[in-house]
Write an enzyme that holds these catalytic residues in place. Structure first.
Site, short mmCIF file in Angstrom:
data_model
loop_
_atom_site.label_atom_id
_atom_site.label_comp_id
_atom_site.label_asym_id
_atom_site.label_seq_id
_atom_site.Cartn_x
_atom_site.Cartn_y
_atom_site.Cartn_z
N TYR A 165 0.84 -1.20 0.00
CA TYR A 165 0.00 0.00 0.00
C TYR A 165 0.88 1.25 0.00
CZ TYR A 165 -3.73 3.20 1.57
OH TYR A 165 -4.64 4.23 1.69
N GLY A 184 3.11 1.47 -3.10
CA GLY A 184 2.24 1.67 -4.27
C GLY A 184 1.79 3.13 -4.35
N LYS A 185 1.39 3.68 -3.20
CA LYS A 185 0.92 5.07 -3.18
C LYS A 185 2.08 6.04 -3.41
CE LYS A 185 -3.56 4.85 -2.08
NZ LYS A 185 -4.63 5.52 -2.83
N ARG A 229 -10.84 -1.35 9.98
CA ARG A 229 -10.27 -0.08 10.42
C ARG A 229 -10.77 0.23 11.83
NH1 ARG A 229 -10.43 3.65 5.01
NH2 ARG A 229 -12.10 2.30 4.35
N VAL A 230 -9.98 1.02 12.53
CA VAL A 230 -10.20 1.08 13.97
C VAL A 230 -11.55 1.68 14.35
CG1 VAL A 230 -8.96 3.28 14.36
CG2 VAL A 230 -9.07 1.55 16.16
N PHE A 287 -14.25 -0.64 16.34
CA PHE A 287 -14.64 -0.35 17.73
C PHE A 287 -16.14 -0.10 17.83
CE2 PHE A 287 -10.28 1.35 19.48
CZ PHE A 287 -9.73 0.09 19.28
N THR A 337 -0.93 6.69 18.25
CA THR A 337 -1.91 7.75 18.02
C THR A 337 -2.33 7.82 16.56
OG1 THR A 337 -0.31 9.51 17.51
CG2 THR A 337 -0.85 9.15 19.85
N PRO A 384 2.32 2.28 12.48
CA PRO A 384 2.90 3.57 12.86
C PRO A 384 2.55 3.97 14.30
CG PRO A 384 1.94 3.70 10.67
CD PRO A 384 1.51 2.38 11.26
N GLN A 387 2.76 7.06 15.69
CA GLN A 387 2.11 8.36 15.85
C GLN A 387 1.76 8.92 14.47
OE1 GLN A 387 4.97 10.98 17.68
NE2 GLN A 387 6.57 10.50 16.19
P1 NAD Z 1 -12.77 1.98 0.22
O1 NAD Z 1 -12.13 0.65 0.28
O2 NAD Z 1 -14.09 2.18 0.85
O3 NAD Z 1 -12.90 2.46 -1.30
C1 NAD Z 1 -11.99 2.09 -2.31
C2 NAD Z 1 -12.81 1.80 -3.57
O4 NAD Z 1 -11.91 1.43 -4.63
C3 NAD Z 1 -13.79 0.64 -3.39
O5 NAD Z 1 -15.04 0.98 -3.89
C4 NAD Z 1 -13.15 -0.50 -4.21
O6 NAD Z 1 -14.09 -1.42 -4.69
C5 NAD Z 1 -12.45 0.29 -5.29
N1 NAD Z 1 -11.34 -0.43 -5.91
C6 NAD Z 1 -10.34 -1.11 -5.29
N2 NAD Z 1 -9.51 -1.63 -6.22
C7 NAD Z 1 -9.99 -1.26 -7.44
C8 NAD Z 1 -9.59 -1.49 -8.78
N3 NAD Z 1 -8.50 -2.19 -9.06
N4 NAD Z 1 -10.33 -0.96 -9.78
C9 NAD Z 1 -11.45 -0.23 -9.51
N5 NAD Z 1 -11.89 0.02 -8.25
C10 NAD Z 1 -11.16 -0.48 -7.24
O7 NAD Z 1 -11.71 3.01 0.81
P2 NAD Z 1 -11.82 4.58 1.07
O8 NAD Z 1 -11.59 4.80 2.50
O9 NAD Z 1 -13.04 5.13 0.44
O10 NAD Z 1 -10.53 5.10 0.30
C11 NAD Z 1 -10.62 5.76 -0.96
C12 NAD Z 1 -9.23 6.23 -1.37
O11 NAD Z 1 -8.72 7.13 -0.40
C13 NAD Z 1 -8.21 5.10 -1.50
O12 NAD Z 1 -7.38 5.36 -2.61
C14 NAD Z 1 -7.41 5.20 -0.21
O13 NAD Z 1 -6.11 4.73 -0.37
C15 NAD Z 1 -7.46 6.69 0.06
N6 NAD Z 1 -7.28 6.98 1.49
C16 NAD Z 1 -8.30 6.77 2.38
C17 NAD Z 1 -8.11 7.04 3.73
C18 NAD Z 1 -9.20 6.87 4.75
O14 NAD Z 1 -8.94 7.09 5.94
N7 NAD Z 1 -10.41 6.53 4.39
C19 NAD Z 1 -6.86 7.49 4.18
C20 NAD Z 1 -5.84 7.65 3.24
C21 NAD Z 1 -6.07 7.41 1.90
N1 UDP Z 2 -6.36 -0.88 15.71
C1 UDP Z 2 -6.73 -1.43 16.93
N2 UDP Z 2 -7.79 -2.28 16.97
C2 UDP Z 2 -8.53 -2.57 15.87
C3 UDP Z 2 -8.16 -1.99 14.62
C4 UDP Z 2 -7.07 -1.16 14.59
O1 UDP Z 2 -6.11 -1.18 17.96
O2 UDP Z 2 -9.49 -3.34 16.00
C5 UDP Z 2 -5.23 0.05 15.68
C6 UDP Z 2 -4.17 -0.27 14.62
O3 UDP Z 2 -3.22 -1.18 15.13
C7 UDP Z 2 -3.59 1.11 14.37
C8 UDP Z 2 -4.78 2.06 14.56
O4 UDP Z 2 -5.73 1.32 15.32
O5 UDP Z 2 -2.62 1.41 15.33
C9 UDP Z 2 -5.41 2.51 13.27
O6 UDP Z 2 -5.68 1.39 12.50
P1 UDP Z 2 -6.45 1.45 11.10
O7 UDP Z 2 -6.40 0.09 10.52
O8 UDP Z 2 -7.77 2.10 11.28
O9 UDP Z 2 -5.61 2.49 10.22
P2 UDP Z 2 -4.06 2.73 9.94
O10 UDP Z 2 -3.22 1.85 10.79
O11 UDP Z 2 -3.92 2.43 8.50
O12 UDP Z 2 -3.88 4.14 10.30
#
Ligand code: NAD
Ligand code: UDP
Length: 336
Positions: free
Chosen positions: A151, A154-155, A192-193, A197, A216, A286, A288
């Site tokens: 991830y 890739g990003k 996701r957290v 929760f 955090t 991570p 923090q």
């Molecule tokens: P999500 O999983 O709900 O949405 C992602 C969408 O992309 C889904 O509808 C999935 O079906 C589609 N998808 C995945 N692979 C695909 C592919 N190969 N072709 C076409 N569609 C595809 O996640 P989200 O939270 O809505 O995230 C949306 C974007 O924002 C993502 O790029 C994610 O990396 C970025 N992002 C989100 C967060 C967050 O906290 N939600 C944080 C950082 C970055």
């Molecule tokens: N986390 C947790 N319990 C859960 C899911 C996640 O303690 O049931 C923690 C996880 O280890 C991380 C934070 O919550 O430290 C955020 O996790 P999330 O998967 O939401 O996002 P990311 O780590 O990508 O920020």
């Protein structure tokens, strides 16, 4: 700075059936745009866009962005990519392909159409950050070979591609680094957290804190984030008298909480009797994370999040409460 917006654009949103994408589409349609949503429904759900089924300005295409897409649009928002660790680790090779091939395909499309293109990048480009809070000038601390690398790298590679297309082909790009965002339409079982929760608390199940819970995160409510997307995308190009800023900009809420604090808030707000249990901390988690959002504030007309965690949690809890009572929560995708 005055904001500038030409009404009625035809806009492609990849990943539009996901959590963020579906909220973005609602806002675009509400202001009069025509929207094409391209999504392979890997983590997205038809449920997120079913209210748009008969909308005259909305179109859904089932499409995987790792393949080229031939379509005519004025703007592109590239959001397609699984975002939760259990989803993006389920098929890590496909995750990298989605970010990298997806970026190449969407950038190629934008180049042919001379269309402005937005990239949903992430705070994960900073990895486990040694600089706190994170500013856009920080290059990050990312493990290139760990379980999160598919991830993160890739990003990061997608960002490189965006900036190379910008320099090499003068493409009008907008790269936003999104910090943890939550709200209605998160997948109830995506791990996701915030969703974990809340769902655990509502079901009276144990609340699973990974590690001691002292790591955090900074949680942004979805409406605030989408407002940031639109303001960033609507900034005029340099030749139109605007700053024409390609990014990257951080978008998120700087309010920082430990995961243990989040667990207590969810228990309190749901009135749940759930117990807190501890599970092992995943590799490379991570420690923090907090965005420095000064750049976004300066560029985006004073943009800053309006919804703080307590209020945002209330709205999200109400959503999951409805979802669970309708019995619509779908099963987990198991981590590989
Ligand atoms: P999500 O999983 O709900 O949405 C992602 C969408 O992309 C889904 O509808 C999935 O079906 C589609 N998808 C995945 N692979 C695909 C592919 N190969 N072709 C076409 N569609 C595809 O996640 P989200 O939270 O809505 O995230 C949306 C974007 O924002 C993502 O790029 C994610 O990396 C970025 N992002 C989100 C967060 C967050 O906290 N939600 C944080 C950082 C970055
Ligand atoms: N986390 C947790 N319990 C859960 C899911 C996640 O303690 O049931 C923690 C996880 O280890 C991380 C934070 O919550 O430290 C955020 O996790 P999330 O998967 O939401 O996002 P990311 O780590 O990508 O920020």
């Amino acid at each position: 700075m005055t904001r500038h917006y030409d009404p009625r654009k035809r806009i492609l949103v990849t990943g539009g059936a996901g959590f963020l994408g579906s909220h973005l589409i609602d806002r675009l349609l509400a202001r009069g745009d025509e929207v094409v949503c391209a999504d392979n429904l890997f983590t997205g759900a038809k449920r997120n866009i079913e209210h748009l089924h008969d909308h005259p300005r909305f179109e859904f295409i089932r499409h995987d962005v790792t393949f080229p897409l031939y379509i005519e649009v004025d703007q592109i928002y590239n959001l397609a990519c699984p975002a939760s660790p259990i989803h993006y680790q389920h098929d890590p090779v496909q995750t990298t392909k989605t970010s990298v091939h997806g970026a190449i395909n969407m950038l190629g499309l934008a180049k042919r159409l001379k269309a402005r293109i937005f990239q949903a990048s992430t705070s994960e480009v900073y990895g486990d950050p040694a600089v706190h809070p994170q500013t856009e000038s920080y290059w990050g601390n990312v493990n290139p070979i760990g379980p999160r690398s598919c991830y993160d790298e890739g990003k990061r590679c997608a960002e490189t591609l965006f900036f190379d297309y910008h320099r090499q082909h003068r493409l009008d790009i907008r790269v936003a680094r999104i910090f943890n965002t939550y709200g209605p339409r998160m997948h109830p079982n995506d791990g996701r957290v915030v969703s974990n929760f809340i769902v655990q608390a509502l079901k009276g199940e144990d609340i699973t804190i990974y590690g001691e819970g002292q790591q955090t995160r900074s949680f942004c409510f979805v409406d605030d984030l989408i407002e940031g997307f639109l303001r960033f995308m609507d900034l005029p190009k340099a030749q139109d008298g605007g700053p024409g800023f390609p990014g990257p900009i951080n978008l998120g809420n700087p309010g920082e909480f430990t995961i243990a604090q989040l667990a207590h808030k969810v228990i309190q707000q749901t009135g749940s009797r759930s117990r807190i249990v501890h599970r092992p901390l995943p590799a490379d988690d991570p420690m923090q994370r907090r965005p420095d959002i000064s750049r976004a504030g300066e560029l985006l007309d004073g943009w800053k999040p309006q919804v703080q965690l307590d209020e945002g949690l209330q709205l999200t809890i109400a959503y999951f409460d409805r979802l669970l009572s309708e019995g619509s929560a779908t099963p987990h995708i198991q981590a590989a």
